[in-house]
Motif scaffolding. Structure first.
Motif, PDB file in Angstrom:
ATOM      1  N   LEU A  70      -2.233  -1.676   9.221  1.00 41.84           N
ATOM      2  CA  LEU A  70      -1.837  -0.356   9.735  1.00 41.84           C
ATOM      3  C   LEU A  70      -0.402  -0.310  10.246  1.00 41.84           C
ATOM      4  O   LEU A  70       0.329   0.630   9.950  1.00 41.84           O
ATOM      5  CB  LEU A  70      -2.794   0.077  10.853  1.00 41.84           C
ATOM      6  N   LYS A  74       1.160  -0.082   6.187  1.00 38.23           N
ATOM      7  CA  LYS A  74       1.082   1.384   6.115  1.00 38.23           C
ATOM      8  C   LYS A  74       2.324   2.040   6.708  1.00 38.23           C
ATOM      9  O   LYS A  74       2.852   3.003   6.153  1.00 38.23           O
ATOM     10  CB  LYS A  74      -0.185   1.894   6.794  1.00 38.23           C
ATOM     11  N   GLY A  90      -1.402   4.725   1.308  1.00 37.48           N
ATOM     12  CA  GLY A  90      -1.791   4.984   2.689  1.00 37.48           C
ATOM     13  C   GLY A  90      -3.290   5.164   2.815  1.00 37.48           C
ATOM     14  O   GLY A  90      -3.921   4.621   3.734  1.00 37.48           O
ATOM     15  N   TYR A  93      -4.940   1.771   2.414  1.00 40.80           N
ATOM     16  CA  TYR A  93      -4.829   0.983   3.649  1.00 40.80           C
ATOM     17  C   TYR A  93      -5.835   1.468   4.692  1.00 40.80           C
ATOM     18  O   TYR A  93      -6.437   0.655   5.403  1.00 40.80           O
ATOM     19  CB  TYR A  93      -3.398   1.025   4.202  1.00 40.80           C
ATOM     20  N   ASP A  94      -6.035   2.779   4.786  1.00 38.20           N
ATOM     21  CA  ASP A  94      -7.058   3.313   5.698  1.00 38.20           C
ATOM     22  C   ASP A  94      -8.450   2.829   5.294  1.00 38.20           C
ATOM     23  O   ASP A  94      -9.255   2.456   6.142  1.00 38.20           O
ATOM     24  CB  ASP A  94      -7.025   4.843   5.714  1.00 38.20           C
TER      25      ASP A  94
END
Length: 138
Positions: A70, A74, A90, A93-94
């Motif tokens: 994060l 990100k 993004g 990555y979440d």
């Protein structure tokens, strides 16, 4: 001390030295590679801790991996220049973060392995971009 715990501590010490000596001399491309490597290493450390039933170490390693994903990978995305690709990364990555939280709560090795596989694939793609850039500049 079990072999797995000793190995994970050794890997962590090696990682710390690598990060301390590598960051000051790394270009931005190398720094992203180091973030991928760090997240993968932390997930591996969490997997060893899971096998050893070391809940605090597992949680700490997963937390570090989440932090790298994060607040390293990100945050480094340029949504303006990267457009849809940056948005998709993004979101990925979440998703990885959610899977790691699940892995931590449910002691799920498959969830950790899934994130490791995703990170390894992205790292490989990032390395290929660097190789193309290096060859183009020759």
């Amino acid at each position: 001390m079990s072999f797995g715990l000793a190995a994970s501590r050794g890997a962590a010490a090696y990682s710390a030295v690598g990060v301390e000596t590598g960051v000051s001399t790394a270009d931005p491309h190398k720094l992203i590679l180091m973030l991928f490597e760090g997240a993968i290493l932390q997930i591996g450390t969490a997997a060893i801790a899971l096998e050893n039933k070391d809940v605090p170490a597992k949680g700490a390693a997963i937390s570090k991996a989440i932090e790298i994903i994060l607040n390293g990978l990100k945050v480094s995305l340029d949504y303006e220049a990267g457009g849809e690709l940056a948005e998709r990364l993004g979101a990925l990555y979440d998703y990885m973060t959610q899977r790691l939280l699940y892995a931590n709560l449910h002691n799920s090795r498959p969830a950790m392995d899934e994130v490791t596989k995703l990170l390894t694939e992205l790292k490989g793609a990032w390395e290929a971009i660097g190789n193309q850039t290096n060859q183009a500049s020759l």
